[in-house]
Design an enzyme around this catalytic site. Structure first.
Site, PDB file in Angstrom:
ATOM      1  N   ASN A   1     -28.043  20.504   5.116  1.00 19.96           N
ATOM      2  CA  ASN A   1     -28.921  21.641   5.350  1.00 19.96           C
ATOM      3  C   ASN A   1     -29.721  21.461   6.632  1.00 19.96           C
ATOM      4  OD1 ASN A   1     -31.304  23.496   3.229  1.00 19.96           O
ATOM      5  ND2 ASN A   1     -30.716  23.814   5.325  1.00 19.96           N
ATOM      6  N   THR A   2     -30.584  20.437   6.651  1.00 18.09           N
ATOM      7  CA  THR A   2     -31.530  20.260   7.747  1.00 18.09           C
ATOM      8  C   THR A   2     -30.853  20.134   9.100  1.00 18.09           C
ATOM      9  OG1 THR A   2     -32.952  19.098   6.166  1.00 18.09           O
ATOM     10  CG2 THR A   2     -33.551  18.955   8.486  1.00 18.09           C
TER      11      THR A   2
ATOM     12  N   ALA B   1     -26.844  14.551   1.782  1.00 22.75           N
ATOM     13  CA  ALA B   1     -28.136  14.125   2.333  1.00 22.75           C
ATOM     14  C   ALA B   1     -27.993  13.053   3.404  1.00 22.75           C
ATOM     15  CB  ALA B   1     -29.083  13.633   1.244  1.00 22.75           C
ATOM     16  N   GLY B   2     -28.812  13.204   4.444  1.00 16.28           N
ATOM     17  CA  GLY B   2     -28.908  12.198   5.491  1.00 16.28           C
ATOM     18  C   GLY B   2     -27.982  12.378   6.667  1.00 16.28           C
TER      19      GLY B   2
ATOM     20  N   LYS C   1     -26.884  21.735  -9.292  1.00 11.35           N
ATOM     21  CA  LYS C   1     -27.032  20.519  -8.488  1.00 11.35           C
ATOM     22  C   LYS C   1     -28.271  19.814  -9.019  1.00 11.35           C
ATOM     23  CE  LYS C   1     -27.803  18.512  -4.012  1.00 11.35           C
ATOM     24  NZ  LYS C   1     -28.822  18.578  -2.968  1.00 11.35           N
TER      25      LYS C   1
ATOM     26  N   GLY D   1     -32.928  14.550   4.970  1.00 12.30           N
ATOM     27  CA  GLY D   1     -33.582  14.960   6.203  1.00 12.30           C
ATOM     28  C   GLY D   1     -33.740  13.874   7.243  1.00 12.30           C
TER      29      GLY D   1
END
Length: 260
Positions: free
Chosen positions: A206-207, A184-185, A96, A157
């Site tokens: 993830n977050t 992301a986001g 990645k 995040g």
């Protein structure tokens, strides 16, 4: 089923391994998510020592496919070097690819990204590039040899969800044969569902799971969100309209409702 280079999977949710309250919760959350691909940071695991060995043991117990990343790299040289180290450490040609341009937004350096992707693909890597939603950038990555493209929904995040829906839809329309992953986001299962409704092959997050009050329950919720979004896409969503359209047919209206 989503295909990443020559491998086919059933889950449309890819998940990260950082920021969890504990290793046990990380394992439980990944299992609850149903994810078959997890991202890991070389920088974290290359620190060595017993902690790195223990983490790697936890990942192996999950029986998942590992996708190493170049998180934190801010130059082409650094990203390429990190990718080569990851290939040696994890025994995979998957990477990645992240080349970060700005510390505040963690926005990808798209010029450096294309350059690094070109170098790595020539060296036998199968690259998963983290990029913006810009069509010209995605097209250059595909021309370089990327069979997977991973545009962001919003800054890493931020939990804002999809900011530029039209641009992501354009990517899907213009790159029908490329595996597209929103990366992301994303902050809520509804955000993941929206990405899948647009026809994206998968999402990576993830977050949103790791920092939830209950990461295991949130992982399960994202799994359901992905399932709902993909099912809706395959079922065929109706087009939005500017004006109302009655859902009750006029035919058969009782005579006392008829207009004279």
């Amino acid at each position: 089923m989503p295909t990443f280079y020559d491998k086919t999977f059933t889950s449309r949710l890819l998940i990260g391994t950082a920021l969890y309250p504990s290793p046990a919760i990380m394992q439980d959350a990944i299992r609850a998510s149903g994810a078959e691909i997890v991202t890991v940071s070389l920088r974290r695991e290359a620190a060595g020592g017993k902690s790195g060995d223990a983490f790697w043991k936890l990942i192996r117990e999950l029986n998942v496919t590992v996708l190493p990343n170049t998180a934190g790299c801010r130059s082409v040289r650094e990203a390429v070097t990190t990718a080569k180290l990851a290939r040696e450490l994890f025994g995979t040609s998957w990477i990645k690819l992240e080349v970060i341009a700005d510390n505040d937004t963690l926005q990808p350096d798209v010029v450096g990204l294309v350059e690094a992707a070109t170098i790595l693909i020539k060296d036998g890597f199968e690259v998963f590039p983290y990029c913006t939603e810009d069509l010209s950038v995605a097209t250059r990555l595909v021309d370089a040899g990327c069979k997977v493209v991973m545009p962001w929904a919003a800054p890493i995040g931020s939990a804002k969800g999809i900011i530029n829906r039209d641009a992501l839809k354009l990517l899907r329309d213009r790159l029908p044969d490329i595996t597209l992953v929103v990366d992301a986001g994303l902050g809520a299962p509804s955000h993941a569902a929206e990405a899948l409704e647009l026809g994206y092959d998968a999402v990576l997050l993830n977050t949103a799971v790791a920092k939830a009050a209950d990461p295991v329950a949130m992982a399960r919720a994202f799994r359901l969100g992905c399932d709902a979004g993909r099912t809706a896409y395959e079922a065929g969503l109706m087009d939005a309209r500017d004006f109302a359209s009655p859902s009750t047919p006029v035919v058969g209206t009782p005579f006392w409702h008829a207009v004279s």
